[in-house]
Write a protein that holds these residues in place. Structure first.
Motif, PDB file in Angstrom:
ATOM      1  N   THR A  62      -8.423  20.293  45.425  1.00  0.00           N
ATOM      2  CA  THR A  62      -8.240  20.608  44.003  1.00  0.00           C
ATOM      3  C   THR A  62      -7.804  22.056  43.826  1.00  0.00           C
ATOM      4  O   THR A  62      -6.923  22.365  43.011  1.00  0.00           O
ATOM      5  N   LEU A  63      -8.394  22.946  44.609  1.00  0.00           N
ATOM      6  CA  LEU A  63      -8.045  24.369  44.528  1.00  0.00           C
ATOM      7  C   LEU A  63      -6.603  24.613  44.958  1.00  0.00           C
ATOM      8  O   LEU A  63      -5.846  25.325  44.281  1.00  0.00           O
ATOM      9  N   MET A  64      -6.202  24.035  46.098  1.00  0.00           N
ATOM     10  CA  MET A  64      -4.845  24.281  46.605  1.00  0.00           C
ATOM     11  C   MET A  64      -3.786  23.714  45.672  1.00  0.00           C
ATOM     12  O   MET A  64      -2.723  24.317  45.478  1.00  0.00           O
ATOM     13  N   TYR A  65      -4.055  22.548  45.091  1.00  0.00           N
ATOM     14  CA  TYR A  65      -3.079  21.959  44.163  1.00  0.00           C
ATOM     15  C   TYR A  65      -2.930  22.842  42.931  1.00  0.00           C
ATOM     16  O   TYR A  65      -1.817  23.017  42.401  1.00  0.00           O
ATOM     17  N   THR A  66      -4.030  23.420  42.472  1.00  0.00           N
ATOM     18  CA  THR A  66      -3.972  24.342  41.339  1.00  0.00           C
ATOM     19  C   THR A  66      -3.233  25.618  41.720  1.00  0.00           C
ATOM     20  O   THR A  66      -2.432  26.144  40.932  1.00  0.00           O
ATOM     21  N   LEU A  67      -3.485  26.124  42.921  1.00  0.00           N
ATOM     22  CA  LEU A  67      -2.863  27.373  43.362  1.00  0.00           C
ATOM     23  C   LEU A  67      -1.347  27.221  43.507  1.00  0.00           C
ATOM     24  O   LEU A  67      -0.585  28.129  43.165  1.00  0.00           O
ATOM     25  N   ILE A  68      -0.894  26.058  44.016  1.00  0.00           N
ATOM     26  CA  ILE A  68       0.555  25.841  44.169  1.00  0.00           C
ATOM     27  C   ILE A  68       1.244  25.852  42.814  1.00  0.00           C
ATOM     28  O   ILE A  68       2.334  26.409  42.649  1.00  0.00           O
ATOM     29  N   LYS A  69       0.617  25.242  41.796  1.00  0.00           N
ATOM     30  CA  LYS A  69       1.239  25.126  40.476  1.00  0.00           C
ATOM     31  C   LYS A  69       1.009  26.352  39.605  1.00  0.00           C
ATOM     32  O   LYS A  69       1.655  26.492  38.558  1.00  0.00           O
ATOM     33  N   ALA A  70       0.091  27.241  39.990  1.00  0.00           N
ATOM     34  CA  ALA A  70      -0.266  28.387  39.144  1.00  0.00           C
ATOM     35  C   ALA A  70       0.916  29.338  38.989  1.00  0.00           C
ATOM     36  O   ALA A  70       1.657  29.580  39.944  1.00  0.00           O
TER      37      ALA A  70
ATOM     38  N   THR B  20      -9.661  21.364  60.824  1.00  0.00           N
ATOM     39  CA  THR B  20      -8.235  21.021  60.782  1.00  0.00           C
ATOM     40  C   THR B  20      -7.636  21.361  59.424  1.00  0.00           C
ATOM     41  O   THR B  20      -6.566  21.982  59.334  1.00  0.00           O
ATOM     42  N   ILE B  21      -8.309  20.939  58.363  1.00  0.00           N
ATOM     43  CA  ILE B  21      -7.810  21.217  57.013  1.00  0.00           C
ATOM     44  C   ILE B  21      -7.896  22.711  56.717  1.00  0.00           C
ATOM     45  O   ILE B  21      -6.988  23.285  56.090  1.00  0.00           O
ATOM     46  N   GLY B  22      -8.972  23.362  57.169  1.00  0.00           N
ATOM     47  CA  GLY B  22      -9.099  24.803  56.961  1.00  0.00           C
ATOM     48  C   GLY B  22      -7.981  25.584  57.621  1.00  0.00           C
ATOM     49  O   GLY B  22      -7.436  26.531  57.038  1.00  0.00           O
ATOM     50  N   LEU B  23      -7.604  25.184  58.842  1.00  0.00           N
ATOM     51  CA  LEU B  23      -6.518  25.873  59.538  1.00  0.00           C
ATOM     52  C   LEU B  23      -5.187  25.665  58.834  1.00  0.00           C
ATOM     53  O   LEU B  23      -4.398  26.610  58.663  1.00  0.00           O
ATOM     54  N   ASP B  24      -4.924  24.439  58.402  1.00  0.00           N
ATOM     55  CA  ASP B  24      -3.661  24.152  57.720  1.00  0.00           C
ATOM     56  C   ASP B  24      -3.529  24.955  56.440  1.00  0.00           C
ATOM     57  O   ASP B  24      -2.482  25.564  56.165  1.00  0.00           O
ATOM     58  N   TYR B  25      -4.600  24.999  55.646  1.00  0.00           N
ATOM     59  CA  TYR B  25      -4.535  25.740  54.387  1.00  0.00           C
ATOM     60  C   TYR B  25      -4.555  27.253  54.618  1.00  0.00           C
ATOM     61  O   TYR B  25      -3.973  28.013  53.825  1.00  0.00           O
TER      62      TYR B  25
END
Length: 755
Positions: free
Chosen positions: A75-83, A110-115
């Motif tokens: 949810t955070l990353m999707y918000t950050l991309i669109k911000a 895995t997800i932490g490294l990708d983000y």
């Protein structure tokens, strides 16, 4: 008030993950969507939401709430991309949290490294994540970032109602009509300027300036912005002020490109933050009517047919398409070899007159000894069957040229440039387990084709997604001791993914009944408001953020028939194999069956040979004989902690009981776990086999069958080549040791499997 409202929405979202569903069932699965839509309406609140999400992430990491981490992070990353613009301090705080996840087990690390990798780019070059997403999803031409993506939505018209198919076609078409390449390029320019310059960019003035420009000028400034952002990203540790200076130069050049009187100098840096929409990805909806349709669509995505080809001729050619080997062998070495395209049809009457003249002076012996051409019909090839078509496709971006340049004597040959996967195809399947069975068939066929003639593999990134949709009555094989398959059983894969990944359960499994409900709603303005936004938005969110695959083992079954003249059949299945006793046809067989049933009970005598699954993973072969009315092999475990590479076999065994009142029979469930199993009818009575709960994939008159994990076709080919040189080797040696042995079907989710 804004902060408390957003916090309340986030806490409600977390309560749903704990199983506390909202009082209104219609809101289930829409909490995440409504949260993001609220931020889209007021983009300046993006920073507030990100701050709240970071606090909740830190609280979940300190306490025993790890199942909150991945949903909050997505949810955070999707918000950050669109911000529109995020402060460097807040971005650094999110980056630091992602690096903490590297100490946790999979899938958190895995997800932490990708983000963390993505956030490092975003800190250096604000707006890069948004820019790359739009360029790839819209297939905008850009040399610094030449990647392209496309979403293929496949639905089986025999499994979904016509109303659902029509609604999905309407929604995907509406999503594409509301945007254009010109509009998307303007989005990239405005978002990059606002993310890099912040309040120093007057977004209203910039939008007005871009609206007045011709398309050619917009393309020019789009390329300038993309180049500036990508160069800053490649430099990595370069000063951020240098990137800001480049953007300011482009920004003032865009404003001064039109009449300066329209834009007073003071307006250039007196703007408030405004949101830039994230356009819908490039959708295409397909009714899956042909077995090789998936492969054809992927080939056309890599190498589109010429635009000059008439639509009627194209559709006719595709309808007459036949699977053939259309490109040459590609060996394990990097150098690719292409066959020479011949224009000689091999038919005598097709030869030009000049070609026959040299033979007129030949002697009689020569005339008799030379090869004679036979009369025949020249077949017109479809565009996809043409060798020249795919050879031209091989010469695209990232491919090695087929014509060798002349080399000077003594000069070492230049190493062949490796092919780049510039295309990503995201395949979204709508339906139940039966469409996944078709996908397993198509994927196995594609891997076999790629093993023989490599074309898609080095050029295409292939991702699979699954959205369960169930409507109407199931169309499965009826079994005497098994009631009609319910909706829960038709979605075993979705149920497993939902148990393994709570965020998949919350956002995707809820669509199982919501899509049919929205499709059958009466036409009204409110319906279009919901469907046009909700269905396409959820699919877009799923394919953008669902990056963790869950790999399912594909099983192969070899079927032998009671007619010895009939060739054995080979097929694959993903979820289930079911057998039942076949009814006798002839009068003589019917009488014999009645006598046998009276003495030994219903069913047929079977011999079952299988390898027992033990903890030590040692091979332990067992054999047993029993009388049975049928069996079910389940490949999807009931618990996400169980092994995915294991078949749960339930055999309905008929046991004879002798007592004082006479002879009676009872049905006993015989359960076993195995990976390899052979079943044979000892009395030569046939039975039926149904694969993946699909009555269209039923085999009759079966006398025996063999089931085992399906091997990766490339592994089988390399193993065969190795065995030619080392006949006595039983273990894998050489390159075979490092190749994947089993054929696994990866289906993407948000978290993979959380243990």
């Amino acid at each position: 008030e804004v902060e408390s409202d957003i916090l309340r929405r986030v806490r409600t979202l977390l309560r749903e993950l704990d199983g506390h569903h909202p009082a209104c069932q219609s809101d289930r699965g829409m909490l995440r969507w409504t949260l993001h839509k609220k931020i889209d309406q007021n983009p300046s609140n993006s920073s507030v939401l990100i701050q709240i999400l970071v606090k909740e992430l830190e609280r979940a990491e300190r306490g025993d709430f790890r199942h909150y981490i991945i949903p909050l992070l997505h949810t955070l990353m999707y918000t950050l991309i669109k911000a529109p613009c995020i402060s460097e301090e807040l971005c650094s705080r999110v980056y630091d949290f992602c690096t903490k996840l590297l100490t946790l087990p999979k899938p958190f690390c895995t997800i932490g490294l990708d983000y963390a990798i993505r956030l490092k780019m975003e800190r250096t070059t604000p707006g890069m994540l948004y820019q790359r997403m739009v360029i790839s999803e819209q297939s905008l031409k850009s040399d610094p970032y030449p990647y392209q993506e496309k979403i293929f939505i496949f639905a089986d018209p025999e499994l979904l109602s016509e109303a659902i198919c029509n609604a999905l076609v309407t929604d995907t078409e509406a999503a594409q009509l509301s945007q254009s390449p010109r509009m998307c390029m303007c989005y990239v320019i405005t978002h990059a300027m606002q993310a890099g310059l912040g309040e120093g960019c007057n977004i209203s003035v910039l939008k007005r300036s871009l609206q007045e420009m011709p398309t050619s000028d917009i393309e020019h400034w789009f390329q300038q912005v993309v180049t500036a952002v990508e160069c800053a990203g490649q430099e990595g540790s370069a000063d951020r002020d240098q990137h800001t200076a480049r953007l300011e130069k482009i920004y003032h050049a865009v404003l001064s490109a039109l009449q300066p009187s329209l834009f007073p100098p003071g307006d250039a840096s007196s703007g408030a933050l405004q949101g830039t929409p994230l356009p819908n990805p490039n959708f295409s909806f397909h009714l899956w009517t042909e077995d090789d349709q998936l492969w054809k669509e992927l080939v056309l995505f890599i190498r589109p047919l010429s635009q000059s080809c008439e639509p009627n001729c194209l559709s006719q050619d595709l309808d007459n398409f036949e699977i053939q080997d259309i490109i040459s062998d590609c060996e394990c070495c990097e150098q690719t070899r292409f066959s020479v395209l011949s224009t000689d049809s091999g038919i005598e009457r097709d030869l030009p007159a000049a070609a026959e003249e040299p033979f007129t002076t030949c002697s009689a012996e020569t005339e008799q000894s030379r090869l004679q051409r036979k009369g025949g019909i020249k077949k017109k090839l479809s565009p996809l069957e043409s060798v020249a078509f795919l050879q031209a496709g091989c010469n695209g971006a990232g491919a090695k040229p087929t014509v060798k340049s002349p080399k000077r004597a003594g000069t070492p040959p230049e190493p062949a440039a490796p092919l780049q996967r510039l295309h990503t195809a995201r395949i979204v399947l709508l339906g139940d387990d039966r469409i996944l069975g078709r996908l397993a068939q198509a994927y196995h066929s594609l891997r076999k084709r790629e093993t023989r003639r490599v074309f898609l593999t080095p050029r295409l990134n292939l991702q699979f997604y699954y959205i369960p949709v169930v409507t109407g009555q199931p169309n499965t094989l009826a079994v005497a001791d098994h009631a009609a398959t319910g909706q829960e059983e038709l979605c075993e894969v979705a149920g497993y993914l939902g148990r393994a990944d709570p965020w998949y359960e919350s956002n995707i499994n809820t669509l199982c009944h919501m899509i049919p409900k929205l499709a059958t709603m009466p036409s009204s303005p409110s319906k279009h408001l919901v469907t046009d936004l909700f269905i396409t938005d959820v699919i877009a969110y799923y394919v953008r953020m669902g990056i963790q695959p869950v790999c399912f083992q594909v099983y192969t079954v070899k079927i032998f028939f009671n007619d010895t003249a009939q060739e054995p059949a080979e097929d694959v299945f993903l979820t289930e194999l079911r057998t039942q006793v076949q009814e006798s046809i002839s009068h003589r067989e019917l009488n014999m069956t009645k006598k046998k049933t009276t003495l030994d009970g219903p069913g047929i005598d079977l011999t079952v040979t299988y390898r027992k699954v033990v903890v030590s993973d040692r091979v332990k072969e067992l054999e047993m004989s029993l009388r049975s009315t049928g069996l079910v092999m389940k490949a999807i475990p009931a618990d996400e902690a169980e092994d995915l590479v294991c078949l749960n076999v339930n055999i309905t065994e008929i046991v004879r009981i002798n007592n004082l009142s006479g002879r009676s029979f009872s049905a006993v469930a015989n359960r076993l776990k195995t990976r390899n199993i052979k079943i044979r009818s000892t009395e030569q009575r046939p039975f039926t086999v149904c694969l993946d709960k699909d009555s269209r994939r039923a085999y009759r008159n079966v006398i025996s069958m063999e089931v085992s994990p399906c091997l990766e076709p490339s592994y089988c080919l390399q193993k065969t080549r190795t065995m030619k040189f080392s006949l006595h080797e039983t273990e894998d040696v050489g390159l075979v040791k490092y190749m994947p042995k089993s054929l696994l079907l990866p289906i993407n989710t948000f978290a993979g499997i959380i243990q």
